[in-house]
Write an enzyme that holds these catalytic residues in place. Structure first.
Site, PDB file in Angstrom:
ATOM      1  N   ALA A  66      57.802  90.849  11.868  1.00 42.95           N
ATOM      2  CA  ALA A  66      57.897  89.952  10.719  1.00 42.95           C
ATOM      3  C   ALA A  66      57.330  90.683   9.503  1.00 42.95           C
ATOM      4  CB  ALA A  66      57.132  88.660  10.989  1.00 42.95           C
ATOM      5  N   GLY A 111      57.845  90.332  15.754  1.00 39.73           N
ATOM      6  CA  GLY A 111      59.037  89.502  15.632  1.00 39.73           C
ATOM      7  C   GLY A 111      60.294  90.195  16.100  1.00 39.73           C
ATOM      8  N   GLU A 114      60.334  89.759  19.793  1.00 38.57           N
ATOM      9  CA  GLU A 114      60.684  88.358  20.036  1.00 38.57           C
ATOM     10  C   GLU A 114      62.174  88.121  19.817  1.00 38.57           C
ATOM     11  OE1 GLU A 114      56.719  85.883  18.828  1.00 38.57           O
ATOM     12  OE2 GLU A 114      57.519  87.224  17.298  1.00 38.57           O
ATOM     13  N   GLU A 134      50.419  91.730  17.367  1.00 42.51           N
ATOM     14  CA  GLU A 134      49.875  90.755  16.420  1.00 42.51           C
ATOM     15  C   GLU A 134      48.350  90.691  16.441  1.00 42.51           C
ATOM     16  OE1 GLU A 134      54.118  89.373  17.154  1.00 42.51           O
ATOM     17  OE2 GLU A 134      52.492  90.246  18.351  1.00 42.51           O
TER      18      GLU A 134
END
Length: 260
Positions: A66, A111, A114, A134
């Protein structure tokens, strides 16, 4: 519709969706997430579509994560909303009626990992890297990583990756079951398109219901999942594709499926 951060091209009835922010290593910001939702909504109404290959632009990254610059100053409420948006994207991809294959061509971190896990199948290039880093930033995965990773690799291995933030290479990802296989960099996209083509020759209703059985059943106990499977198995017998498929088998010919 035109996209700022995506490229969507149709290759022999298969869509190739490319996250196109190479200068940012294809990081997922709000606009890119919203464009992914819009893109898959458009693809969902394309009856001729046989499947989707999802990849990243450039040679360095599938999706490096992200967009940290966009997240840095979020408060708790905005952080939750950003996480829910990411989760909506992942769930949209996960429940897409046609097969979705992640062609992981570089960094798939945070992300990006994911996003790959939301796809049905993950094929990695030899230079791909995976991780959920993260905790290095003082946060946890927000787009479903804490839920999908244990389902793919087991609780112990998932917690090791989640709690250390370690990055692993493609071969280790394959060993633990995070990816299906590793292929040469220049064969990545052709291999994924070949897989989509192989699936396109199968019964499309059966393909859709297989996904439904797996995705819907994995969160149930085995007995409940089997009951769901039996219901969907029975539903196949209401289709012309089942009639054609079995008739073709008995006649020793290739079936002609019509998706009805």
């Amino acid at each position: 519709m035109p996209f700022n951060n995506l490229i969507c091209a149709i290759n022999d009835k298969a869509a190739v969706v490319t996250v196109n922010r190479p200068k940012a290593l294809n990081a997922l910001n709000k606009e890119t997430l919203e464009e992914l939702l819009a893109c898959f909504a458009e693809l969902a109404v394309n009856d001729d579509l046989t499947g989707v290959v999802l990849t990243g632009a450039g040679e360095k990254a599938f999706v490096a994560g992200a967009d940290i610059a966009a997240m840095q100053h979020l408060d708790a409420l905005a952080g939750r909303e950003f996480g829910r948006l990411g989760q909506q994207v992942m769930r949209t991809i996960e429940t897409f009626a046609k097969p979705v294959i992640a062609a992981v061509n570089g960094f798939a971190l945070g992300g990006g990992c994911e996003l790959a896990m939301a796809c049905d199948i993950r094929i990695a290039s030899e230079t791909a890297k995976f991780g959920q880093p993260e905790v290095n930033l003082g946060v946890i995965p927000g787009f479903g990583g804490t839920q999908r990773l244990p389902r793919l690799v087991g609780t112990g291995m998932a917690l090791e990756l989640l709690l250390t933030g370690d990055m692993i290479d493609a071969h280790e990802a394959c060993r633990i079951g995070l990816v299906n296989r590793v292929v040469a960099n220049d064969h990545l996209l052709p291999h994924c398109l070949e897989l989509i083509g192989k699936m396109a020759r199968k019964g499309p209703i059966a393909i859709r219901l297989c996904k439904d059985a797996v995705r819907g059943g994995i969160e149930l106990d085995c007995e409940s999942g089997c009951r769901r499977e039996a219901d969907l198995f029975g539903l196949c017998f209401a289709s012309n594709d089942q009639t054609e498929g079995m008739a073709a088998f008995l006649a020793k010919r290739q079936p002609t499926f019509t998706n009805n």
